[in-house]
Design a protein around this motif. Structure first.
Motif, mmCIF file in Angstrom:
data_model
loop_
_atom_site.group_PDB
_atom_site.id
_atom_site.type_symbol
_atom_site.label_atom_id
_atom_site.label_comp_id
_atom_site.label_asym_id
_atom_site.label_seq_id
_atom_site.Cartn_x
_atom_site.Cartn_y
_atom_site.Cartn_z
ATOM 1 N N ARG A 520 0.830 -1.207 0.000
ATOM 2 C CA ARG A 520 0.000 0.000 0.000
ATOM 3 C C ARG A 520 0.864 1.257 0.000
ATOM 4 O O ARG A 520 0.568 2.233 -0.705
ATOM 5 C CB ARG A 520 -0.914 -0.010 1.222
ATOM 6 N N ARG A 524 0.935 4.131 -2.909
ATOM 7 C CA ARG A 524 0.741 5.550 -2.636
ATOM 8 C C ARG A 524 1.939 6.376 -3.107
ATOM 9 O O ARG A 524 1.774 7.497 -3.593
ATOM 10 C CB ARG A 524 0.491 5.764 -1.140
ATOM 11 N N LEU A 547 -10.264 2.671 -9.682
ATOM 12 C CA LEU A 547 -10.435 2.627 -8.231
ATOM 13 C C LEU A 547 -11.869 2.292 -7.858
ATOM 14 O O LEU A 547 -12.114 1.518 -6.923
ATOM 15 C CB LEU A 547 -10.020 3.977 -7.639
ATOM 16 N N ASP A 552 -12.209 0.528 -4.029
ATOM 17 C CA ASP A 552 -11.166 1.020 -3.128
ATOM 18 C C ASP A 552 -11.402 2.512 -2.873
ATOM 19 O O ASP A 552 -10.763 3.389 -3.467
ATOM 20 C CB ASP A 552 -9.786 0.787 -3.746
ATOM 21 N N GLU A 554 -10.779 4.132 -0.164
ATOM 22 C CA GLU A 554 -9.674 4.736 0.585
ATOM 23 C C GLU A 554 -8.665 5.366 -0.363
ATOM 24 O O GLU A 554 -8.255 6.527 -0.201
ATOM 25 C CB GLU A 554 -8.998 3.675 1.458
ATOM 26 N N HIS A 555 -8.269 4.616 -1.370
ATOM 27 C CA HIS A 555 -7.281 5.145 -2.307
ATOM 28 C C HIS A 555 -7.913 6.119 -3.300
ATOM 29 O O HIS A 555 -7.205 6.943 -3.892
ATOM 30 C CB HIS A 555 -6.588 3.997 -3.053
ATOM 31 N N TYR A 558 -7.484 9.189 -1.426
ATOM 32 C CA TYR A 558 -6.051 9.526 -1.408
ATOM 33 C C TYR A 558 -5.618 10.100 -2.759
ATOM 34 O O TYR A 558 -4.905 11.113 -2.832
ATOM 35 C CB TYR A 558 -5.253 8.274 -1.076
#
Length: 974
Positions: A520, A524, A547, A552, A554-555, A558
């Motif tokens: 992960r 990132r 994504l 996902d 969360e990403h 991000y």
């Protein structure tokens, strides 16, 4: 994944080009041209020296470009190779049959030792012409000399070691005196320090070498025919000049460490290689009976500096009994053996003979081969001819040997300036790692090669090495040029999908938690890489879709933060009821547009925090754009929540000093709705000047009237200067409030009186309070008892306002007396004025014949003039010229008009003759008009003295020179 690979291949083939007769894709297999345009120069390039010796050459030594050779029996030839046309010949001066046995030249080329076959030794310094015998050395046949490279100078050798044919090692020092040359013996001392032996007894000392290691440790290497000895010891700092006796003394009772080989051909020779810019050798090669022992020198080892030792055995074509090797020379990657008829070069990496150079019989038997340790040139001589070898690009093929030995780091080091060779090494290393299942290392190497991209990618896919494939793609992506946008886009998209797949697999396996976290973090880092930023930004829609397809979130958040797509981030938090997080994003990035967009949602759930965030933004936010959010919120919220809206509006009004009418109107509406007490204080603080009030007066009046805030309405009426309405409304609330309104129109006494009459009528008729009505009379000086009497009812007795009537009568009496006094004062003033006029009529002044005009300084009586009471006298035209420019424009125009009329009256009439009576009447009439015109001109021109009146005072700040004529005046002075 396969579809992305197909797309990438298609994009590469679309950019295909033809190289070397075949198609080559965007990342070609080989983009290098290997054809050599001209024949490559050999590594060892032989050159025959154009020198014909007058006698046979017995011995030859060279060091630091200083060459010395022994010719015949008694001649020594010295040549500075920097000046080869200036040889120096020295005679040995020997009358006996002695011959030169060997010569030894130090590393500086300054000290030459000449060993004779008669067990004698001679010394010659480069700076002198005379050979000197070393008396202490007599009786010893010198075989070898170990020079001191650390203490030796051009005039002093420092402590050196000397090996003899009998096996003794002596320590000696040679020095010449600079004052009187050879006034003393050059050999300072000559003492034995050790004796070398073999199984059969003492053996000649074939070679000596002195090297210094770390921490003051010295290594002395000495060889015999079959043995190689090492003496190791420390010489205390500051005692190096005392010699090496202490090192040999350590081995007085036991033999030092040595290497021994069984075979012998009567002698041995050791050679060293010292790289440029270094003072100590790095490798060695020892030629002895069994072959050549070679390796590296490691000065950090405690007892022996010899390391990585290997033995190269003589091949079958070298028979040590017939054509045994004569000399050996060591270079960086080769050692060269001198045989009687040829030179042989052997590579120290693979022990292969890479070079042989046969010499013709006409040159004679090869005698010796030596190398200049400073210049790295190799010299060979026979009795007739001298040859020199230049070593050129010795490392040209070393990379290939290291590659075949799987020493890839060394191979890359030696071909870093040859990209075509480096590509071969990288491909071989990548294949080697792949075969040994070191897939990550293989991927890193493949990424640096020019091999076909699709072949490598499919290779890792078939091996099911997704992690290695990702590593390969990352490295390949980093190596792409900025112009290769299509390849960059496809690689970036493919890597994103691979990372998401890999993360999805690891996330479901609790045992792989650490690997998941590492992956992960790598993902990132990949998303936030500055190099990928432009590509990711241009293709962010595709990344968002990937994504989203993997779920996902969360990403996704991000990535949105990295792309500075904060709108998507805030929207995501709001959709998941994460209002605090959404507000944190807004507060952190302080984007006004996002505040305007999401404030209506956020204020419904976290009003206090939202208002705090607005306040922290200060003047960056336009409160007008936030009013819709506050209106929607306040309509559905409680009074306590409305207070948050009031708090922000108050911040805008009192802290930011906002002047926008919409903001003040909205705050006023909130006050009218929830805070009546604050309403009046706000209105009073806003002031009474309509030009400085920021709220809408009519809107405020209607709002206050709707909510029954009469005090506020009265205040607004006062601001609008509607005093009658203010008094009327104030009388419904408080008489004192009405009184304060009645005194406001200070400049309009009639209106003030009218307002007070309204108050008095209200007090008398509504409140029926006679005393309060009488108080109104004392409060306003404009009201008289007679003004108020009509309001009282008929039954009211005079006793209630007797005092007021008396006071009124007294005031009238005072006023009458004051008028009388003013009339008397006016009569006296008129009398004094008449007297002054009469006195002025009789006043005169005298002018002397010699008086001159104050302006032109010419006689005054020549032209019409003016005489002022101050004593100044001016011609009429001079005074007119001085006064006219300073007159106002309208007086200048009037004066010009009067002058025209005066000129017209002075001209004779051109009409027909008229009767005398008519002419007389006309003349009288014209004369009266002319006198009036002249009087008007005098009033303008002679109103005051031009020097003593206000005109002079007003001109005090006028420049002496007219600014418009300044340049002209300045030029006149040049």
């Amino acid at each position: 994944m396969a579809s992305i690979l197909d797309e990438y291949e298609d994009s590469l083939y679309r950019s295909a080009s033809v190289q070397h007769g075949r198609a080559s894709v965007g990342i070609p297999h080989s983009g290098y041209v290997n054809a050599r345009l001209e024949k490559e120069t050999p590594i060892f390039n032989k050159q025959r020296i154009d020198f014909a010796p007058p006698e046979k050459i017995n011995s030859l030594v060279v060091s630091s470009n200083q060459l010395c050779m022994s010719l015949g029996k008694d001649t020594l030839l010295r040549i500075d190779l920097g000046k080869p046309d200036e040889p120096n010949q020295v005679e040995l001066g020997r009358k006996d049959e002695a011959k030169v046995y060997k010569m030894f030249l130090d590393h500086t080329g300054s000290h030459l030792l000449i060993a004779l076959n008669t067990s004698e030794c001679l010394y010659l310094n480069r700076s002198v012409q005379k050979v000197r015998a070393l008396s202490r050395w007599k009786g010893h046949l010198i075989e070898s000399v170990g020079w001191n490279k650390f203490l030796g100078t051009e005039t002093n050798t420092g402590p050196i070691l000397v090996g003899t044919a009998q096996g003794q090692i002596y320590e000696a020092e040679i020095s010449i005196s600079e004052g009187s040359l050879f006034s003393t013996n050059p050999d300072q001392y000559f003492r034995q320090v050790y004796t070398l032996e073999e199984e059969s007894g003492s053996a000649p000392v074939c070679c000596l070498e002195i090297e210094r290691g770390i921490e003051g440790k010295f290594f002395i290497i000495a060889t015999t025919r079959k043995r190689l000895f090492q003496f190791v010891g420390k010489v205390p700092e500051g005692t190096e000049q005392q010699g090496f006796g202490s090192i040999f003394a350590m081995h007085a009772d036991h033999l030092p460490s040595f290497r021994e080989f069984p075979a012998s051909f009567g002698f041995s020779e050791i050679a060293f290689y010292t790289p440029k810019l270094r003072s100590s050798p790095r490798s060695f090669a020892w030629m002895m009976g069994n072959g050549v022992l070679y390796g590296t020198l490691d000065y950090s080892r405690p007892d022996s500096i010899l390391s990585d030792e290997r033995v190269w055995v003589y091949p079958s074509d070298i028979d040590v009994t017939v054509n045994k090797p004569i000399s050996i020379v060591l270079t960086q990657f080769h050692f060269l053996l001198l045989l009687p008829d040829r030179v042989m070069a052997v590579c120290t990496l693979n022990e292969q003979v890479v070079f042989q150079d046969l010499f013709l019989e006409k040159f004679g038997t090869l005698t010796r081969m030596i190398k200049d340790p400073m210049v790295q040139q190799i010299w060979i001589h026979t009795e007739k001819v001298v040859f020199r070898y230049h070593v050129q690009r010795e490392s040209r093929d070393v990379w290939k040997m290291y590659m075949n030995m799987n020493k890839f780091d060394l191979a890359k080091e030696y071909c870093k300036d040859r990209p075509e060779c480096l590509d071969i090494v990288l491909a071989k290393e990548a294949e080697h790692c792949f075969q040994n299942k070191r897939y990550l290392d293989s991927a890193k190497c493949y990424a640096l090669t020019q091999n076909y991209f699709e072949e490598i990618a499919l290779k890792f896919i078939e091996a099911k090495q997704e992690e290695a494939l990702m590593e390969f793609l990352i490295k390949k992506l980093n190596n792409l040029k900025h112009s290769e946008k299509t390849q960059t886009t496809l690689l970036t998209t493919w890597l994103t999908e691979l990372y998401l797949n890999w993360l999805g697999i690891l996330e479901g396996d609790p045992s792989q938690r650490n690997l998941y976290l590492d992956t992960r973090e790598k993902f990132r880092t990949f998303l936030s890489s500055p190099k990928n930023k432009d590509c990711l930004f241009n293709n962010r829609a595709s990344i968002y879709e990937l994504l989203a397809s993997h779920g996902d979130t969360e990403h996704m958040v991000y990535f949105a933060v990295i792309m500075q797509d904060y709108e998507r981030v805030v929207a995501h938090h709001c959709q998941h009821d994460e209002y605090d997080e959404a507000l944190n994003v807004l507060s952190r990035h302080r984007d006004e547009k996002l505040f305007y967009k999401f404030s209506p949602v956020l204020i419904q759930h976290i009003p206090k925090k939202v208002v705090d965030a607005w306040i922290s933004m200060g003047s960056r936010l336009d409160a007008r754009n936030l009013i819709p959010a506050l209106v929607n919120y306040s309509q559905s919220a409680s009074t306590q929540q409305i207070n948050e809206a009031i708090r922000y509006m108050e911040f805008c009004v009192y802290q930011l000093e906002e002047t926008q009418q919409a903001i003040h109107n909205y705050l006023l509406s909130l006050y009218a709705l929830c805070r009546p007490d604050s309403l009046l204080s706000y209105l009073e603080q806003a002031g009474t000047n309509p030009n400085r009030i920021h709220y809408d007066l009519k809107y405020a009046l209607r709002l206050c009237a709707e909510h029954g805030h009469h005090h506020a309405c009265v205040h607004i009426y006062k601001v609008m200067e509607l005093y009658e309405e203010a008094v009327d409304l104030a009388l419904q609330v408080d008489v004192d409030l009405a009184k304060s309104c009645a005194d406001l129109p200070e400049d309009d006494e009639e209106l003030r009186k009218k307002l007070w009459l309204k108050i008095a009528r209200h007090v008398v008729q509504e409140e029926k309070d006679v005393k309060k009505a009488m108080a109104c009379l004392s409060s306003c000086a404009l009201l008289k008892i007679e003004d108020v009497l009509p309001f009282f009812p008929d039954f009211v007795t005079i006793d209630h306002f007797k005092e007021a009537i008396c006071n009124s009568l007294e005031d009238y009496n005072k006023h009458i007396e004051e008028l009388k006094r003013e009339m008397e004062e006016a009569t006296q003033s008129a009398k004094r004025i008449r007297e002054d006029i009469q006195e002025m009529r009789n006043k005169y002044g005298s002018v002397e014949p010699q008086e001159k005009c104050a302006a032109c300084d010419f006689p005054l009586l020549n032209r019409p003039f003016y005489l002022f009471l101050c004593g100044h006298m001016f011609h009429y035209d001079c005074l007119l010229q001085a006064v006219f420019p300073n007159l106002p424009a309208y007086k200048q125009a009037k004066l010009e008009d009067l002058q025209k009329k005066l000129a017209a009256t002075s001209q004779p009439s051109k009409g027909h003759h008229r009767p005398k009576d008519a002419d007389t009447a006309s003349l009288g009439k014209g004369q009266q008009s002319r006198e009036q015109i002249k009087a008007d001109i005098d009033d303008i021109v002679a109103a005051e003295c031009v020097y003593c009146g206000e005109l002079m005072i007003r001109s005090i700040d006028k420049p002496f020179i007219d600014p418009q004529k300044y340049e002209e005046e300045m030029q006149s002075w040049l």
